[in-house]
Design an enzyme around this catalytic site. Sequence first.
Site, PDB file in Angstrom:
ATOM      1  N   GLU A 149       0.840  -1.198   0.000  1.00  0.00           N
ATOM      2  CA  GLU A 149       0.000   0.000   0.000  1.00  0.00           C
ATOM      3  C   GLU A 149       0.879   1.254   0.000  1.00  0.00           C
ATOM      4  O   GLU A 149       1.851   1.342   0.739  1.00  0.00           O
ATOM      5  CB  GLU A 149      -0.917   0.007   1.221  1.00  0.00           C
ATOM      6  CG  GLU A 149      -1.934  -1.130   1.243  1.00  0.00           C
ATOM      7  CD  GLU A 149      -3.011  -0.973   0.172  1.00  0.00           C
ATOM      8  OE1 GLU A 149      -3.130   0.121  -0.418  1.00  0.00           O
ATOM      9  OE2 GLU A 149      -3.737  -1.958  -0.069  1.00  0.00           O
ATOM     10  N   ARG A 158     -17.575  -0.661   6.447  1.00  0.00           N
ATOM     11  CA  ARG A 158     -18.717  -1.161   5.679  1.00  0.00           C
ATOM     12  C   ARG A 158     -19.452  -2.242   6.457  1.00  0.00           C
ATOM     13  O   ARG A 158     -20.659  -2.421   6.298  1.00  0.00           O
ATOM     14  CB  ARG A 158     -18.222  -1.727   4.338  1.00  0.00           C
ATOM     15  CG  ARG A 158     -19.325  -2.007   3.341  1.00  0.00           C
ATOM     16  CD  ARG A 158     -18.773  -2.341   1.978  1.00  0.00           C
ATOM     17  NE  ARG A 158     -17.972  -3.539   1.948  1.00  0.00           N
ATOM     18  CZ  ARG A 158     -18.459  -4.785   2.072  1.00  0.00           C
ATOM     19  NH1 ARG A 158     -19.746  -4.985   2.237  1.00  0.00           N
ATOM     20  NH2 ARG A 158     -17.657  -5.820   2.029  1.00  0.00           N
TER      21      ARG A 158
END
Lengths: 224, 224, 224, 224
Positions: free
Chosen positions: B90, B100
């Site tokens: 990343e 979520r």
Amino acid sequence: MQMSMPRPAVPPTVLVTGFEPFDQDPVNPSWEVARALDGWDGGGATVRAVQLPCVFGLAVERLDQALAQWQPRLVVGLGLAAGRSEWTPERVAINCDDARIPDNAGRQPVDQAVVQGGPAAYFSTLPVKAIVQSLRAAGLPASVSNTAGTFVCNHVFYALMHRLAERPGVRGGFVHVPALPEQAARHPGLPSMALDTQVQALRVTLRTALAVTEDIVAVGGQLH
Amino acid sequence: MQMSMPRPAVPPTVLVTGFEPFDQDPVNPSWEVARALDGWDGGGATVRAVQLPCVFGLAVERLDQALAQWQPRLVVGLGLAAGRSEWTPERVAINCDDARIPDNAGRQPVDQAVVQGGPAAYFSTLPVKAIVQSLRAAGLPASVSNTAGTFVCNHVFYALMHRLAERPGVRGGFVHVPALPEQAARHPGLPSMALDTQVQALRVTLRTALAVTEDIVAVGGQLH
Amino acid sequence: MQMSMPRPAVPPTVLVTGFEPFDQDPVNPSWEVARALDGWDGGGATVRAVQLPCVFGLAVERLDQALAQWQPRLVVGLGLAAGRSEWTPERVAINCDDARIPDNAGRQPVDQAVVQGGPAAYFSTLPVKAIVQSLRAAGLPASVSNTAGTFVCNHVFYALMHRLAERPGVRGGFVHVPALPEQAARHPGLPSMALDTQVQALRVTLRTALAVTEDIVAVGGQLH
Amino acid sequence: MQMSMPRPAVPPTVLVTGFEPFDQDPVNPSWEVARALDGWDGGGATVRAVQLPCVFGLAVERLDQALAQWQPRLVVGLGLAAGRSEWTPERVAINCDDARIPDNAGRQPVDQAVVQGGPAAYFSTLPVKAIVQSLRAAGLPASVSNTAGTFVCNHVFYALMHRLAERPGVRGGFVHVPALPEQAARHPGLPSMALDTQVQALRVTLRTALAVTEDIVAVGGQLH
């Protein structure tokens, strides 16, 4: 005796930017959508559409001119995300240019800062969750995106937020948009969204962005 | 007279974190890979593997304990990215929790800062381009990712970089990893990577991260 | 007096075919997997691995030679499906050559029959549902596929089933397999499966195909 | 004396079928598109749109009624393929019902023949390559598909071709169509195509199917 007439109130301006075509495609939906609403007054403000070159650096110069000229209260950048099927308001701009392909002037910066010494990132000051909710309520496909990439779109998005950081009253952000059907007809398998649908999406986006100054709390993150 | 014995040189430590299982899956490759190399000395440093709970807040507390205990010179966080087919170092951690789904303790923060008042983002201080290049050269699928999501992985990644920002000599970052074949066997269509392959990828990642202190210049960005 | 010695029972043979590399890739997992089990006796039959050229027509000639030489009781064709992440036993072969790219001899038939006057399609006589069930039970990603495409894989699959239609005691079919990790390392984003995992999948496939002569009833279709 | 009036020539009829909604969605684009052109005369024939129930068996009964009533010279079945982004004329129908979910009457056949004793498959008698070429030339995304799945769409497609096999002068086939934007707004990530675009695609499809009785030779196959 002569009455002094009150100066007519100048309606506030919304600046919407789109890009010229790139990567050998003859059309760019981000500009087609933006110019379709040039002069539109629907959300209590007048839209000014400006086309940006798909060139690192030059795009920001053109943005700066437009900011100076129009003094907008709201700025929405649009850019093509070939492969996405939805309107995707971007959450965050990062201070990184890392071009996978050369831009329209042949420039291909790799891992360079957009603004030397600038912060690592800026969050959009558009109400991205409210925009997604409004779009979906209008039957328009939309999701929050957590990456605007590292090409000219993110470059402009970051540069915009860097400028707006010093203009507290002006909000702004960026939305990636799908390809047009005519582009998908040339690139089998690519998702697309009709121009009419995208123009409707821009109307909903601008109305929501003007009306909602503090974003709603709504689930919309990604696990990764 | 007594000779003072030279203190044996303590080999430097690399901290590798993985997560406990989440989202109703019985296994998490990030921990399986990490623990497979616990105690490994291959890269000129000793690996210490630590399992983090998949819980906002608690994961960072456990990370802090590990940082205090092991005083690593390098920290690599691992996390599962179900749906990705490659090892993806990343590039950037953002200051945003937006879950979520609930975490393993039922917590589901929405659009909250990881660190109140912290900067919008931190860039990885791992040589992500060099890691991807080394992995590919070893026949291991890898790409740079520009979003770590907004769940517990990004939460830990951001918290880690926030701490390392005050420890100049310590570098760190995060890598999302694919599901294991046994997980894909339960979730048809999910890409996967064998545990052996992933352990080999961790070895290459750690060797490269230890050896390369300044990243190479290599194309690896995304258009969007 | 001389005792007549009983002739040693010849163990039945399983023919497994794989393809030579194509489309500019130096390796083809279908052949790597097949040859890894050449001579294997695990399922009560001896595996004979044969490499086929990736050439329309020639591949079938080589298949015919192998069928004549080995007189197999079971035939499993393997082929690479770059982009799939699972082992996918094919349900049906269609009587159509429609090459998106030239084969290794530069041939590119478009909308031609594999066998002039042959039926439109043949169903696999492998127990595809039982194979998928066994693979998943062993932790190996698998799904039934309803299209083998229209390139050399489907060409060989159809030609095989056309021949087996006249050999009632011999069953056969085709399985598409994912790329190897080393291929995905050269083609970022491609899903892959390790060679060891694929060899294990071939073992499970052959054992199941030999043991199950009538397929199980299990949900495994596609909406489209 | 009474003049005998010439009987007005009855224009030929094109039957277009669409499906009722299924899988808990309130709308089905296949029917919305079909009914939008009911009565249309654009291609030298009059379109008759008929809605089919999404039920194995019953759908074919309704199809048989429509064939008897309208005596069409061309039949085009439409069905939703949620997840596809293009109009996809189907190449082949297979003799297999294998329902991943129950149909609207709760029926869920697994690995049963559509027509007992029927051939394994039928090829479409629509000029699928010419249709794709015409659609793309009109700026409409399209590709040939090699699998219509194993649900009610393939069921109707196969049953149609089985009936047309005995009516040499009548051609027919099936096209899978994308979701509508309003459906994608409820299912984040789903590709979609606007109703207007799809209606335009149906016009192009019918005109091409009526005008082209022998398909063009054009590359359009799949490697797998």
